[in-house]
Scaffold this active site. Structure first.
Site, PDB file in Angstrom:
ATOM      1  N   GLY A   1       6.293 -26.447 -49.098  1.00 11.41           N
ATOM      2  CA  GLY A   1       6.125 -25.844 -47.772  1.00 11.41           C
ATOM      3  C   GLY A   1       5.097 -24.741 -47.798  1.00 11.41           C
ATOM      4  CG  ASN A   2       2.870 -23.866 -44.666  1.00 11.71           C
ATOM      5  OD1 ASN A   2       3.241 -23.148 -43.752  1.00 11.71           O
ATOM      6  ND2 ASN A   2       2.587 -25.165 -44.483  1.00 11.71           N
TER       7      ASN A   2
END
Ligand code: CTP
Length: 390
Positions: free
Chosen positions: A201-202
């Site tokens: 993810g980020n």
């Protein structure tokens, strides 16, 4: 216009007198809603003398007051906003006239927090504030400076004249310059599954996309939001997605019927080549093969219909090859979107609930305008540019 001035029990309550007087001087009708605590700081006689209206804190003193005031208000200001009253607003309490009226009100709400630094920074206060912001509440301050009890730090209420200026902005009618325009916005960060419990993810919070959604809606647009993982609750109804593939499908399906598409989401560039069906066991070392994801914005540009405006975002850092601005200009040319909103990021800049600064680049990489401030202010500047282009 009718302005409700909620005053909660902070030492800055005396500054609300200046706010009330400023509002009256600007020709507004002002009704003051103090909390019980605020009345120990500034009494009802002061408020009644200034505004010419009776003042009480109890919801049962005038049983329908909260309904009538809430319905007819053009603006609700809470200044000072203590941690306690912010918490009550965030959780929908209606245990005094101030909070009951706030629940009734559908007008814009402006809060001016004032409290000690530790109370302001406490995760409980920040979570309550994030809830209020996600519902469209406007926040001014707090600022750094002297606090009660001889302390000093972040937590001082913004100056009354600044609160008045912001109030005046909110009372000015919003131009309906996007009336009927169909705007599609992506928000948040996509997540690529590794196994049933893990993902890549980020750090995107979704705040900029949601600020754009709120601002477009206020300016009359028909807004659709496709949201990947976000940290805040959505201001409009959203289509939830997880992965880049899901976001791509949701966006491409709606491209034809959208007049403006704003790709504010942080899209994962890679996905896991072979997602494990079962939870992966710990190993001495692990390598995961990644495959490139499709570039949604590029695809939108290739399939663009006449008159459609496409907007991308670029969060860049400088490196040994080029500055952040040079990377952004190259990206603008590579993507070919009508506008690319570029901001420089670092560990501390650009993510979460912090001020943002963006430069808007055209498809040749040339800067057409710039904006800085809160994510709401940046959103308005991006929409201004879109309106100019239409
Ligand atoms: N974007 C997209 N699809 C992708 C990656 C990005 O549509 N697979 C969009 C983003 O929503 C954003 C813009 O393209 O509006 C730029 O995103 P960014 O991640 O900065 O671009 P990349 O092409 O991935 O460039 P980089 O090599 O810097 O990662």
């Amino acid at each position: 216009m009718l302005v409700l001035l909620g005053v909660s029990g902070g030492i800055a309550a005396y500054k609300a007198v200046h706010i009330a007087r400023g509002l009256l001087a600007a020709g507004h009708d002002v009704r003051v809603l103090p909390t019980r605590g605020a009345l120990t700081m500034v009494g009802s006689a002061t408020w009644e003398g200034i505004t010419g209206h009776p003042v009480t804190d109890g919801v049962f003193d005038a049983p329908s007051a909260h309904v009538e005031l809430g319905r007819s208000a053009d603006l609700f200001i809470l200044a000072p906003a203590t941690a306690h009253t912010l918490a009550r607003l965030a959780h929908g309490f209606a245990d005094d006239l101030l909070t009951a009226t706030a629940l009734m009100a559908t007008c814009p709400v402006l809060v001016a927090p004032a409290m000690h630094t530790q109370m302001w920074q406490n995760p409980a206060t920040q979570a309550n504030l994030a809830t209020l912001i996600s519902r469209g509440v406007h926040v001014i301050g707090p600022e750094a400076g002297p606090l009660a009890g001889g302390d000093s730090g972040l937590g001082r209420m913004s100056e009354p004249d600044d609160v008045l200026a912001r109030a005046q902005e909110l009372l000015s009618p919003v131009p309906q310059d996007l009336a009927g325009v169909r705007v599609l916005i992506t928000a948040g960060g996509t997540r690529e599954p590794i196994d049933p419990v893990r993902f890549l993810g980020n750090r995107s919070s979704g705040r900029q996309g949601f600020a754009l959604a709120r601002a477009s809606q206020r300016r009359g647009a028909e807004v659709t939001v496709v949201a990947a993982h976000v940290d805040v609750s959505a201001p409009v109804e959203t289509i939830p997605v997880e992965s880049t593939a899901q976001m791509r499908a949701a966006v491409l399906e709606r491209q034809e019927r959208s007049d403006v598409i704003i790709m504010a989401a942080a899209v994962a560039d890679y996905r896991v080549a072979a997602i494990s069906d079962s939870k992966m066991k710990k190993q001495d070392s692990l390598s995961i093969e990644l495959e490139k994801n499709p570039d949604i914005l590029r695809e939108l540009v290739e399939r663009r219909r006449d008159g459609q405006i496409l907007v991308g975002f670029a969060a860049e850092t400088g490196d040994k090859d080029a500055s952040a601005a040079e990377h952004a200009a190259a990206k603008a040319r590579r993507k070919g979107a009508d506008l690319l909103a570029f901001n420089e990021v670092s560990q501390t800049k650009g993510f979460g609930d912090v001020p943002n600064a963006v430069t808007l680049l055209d498809s040749e990489g040339a800067a057409v305008s710039s904006a800085s401030g809160t994510k709401d202010e940046v959103a308005e500047a991006i929409l201004d540019e879109i309106v100019r282009m239409r």
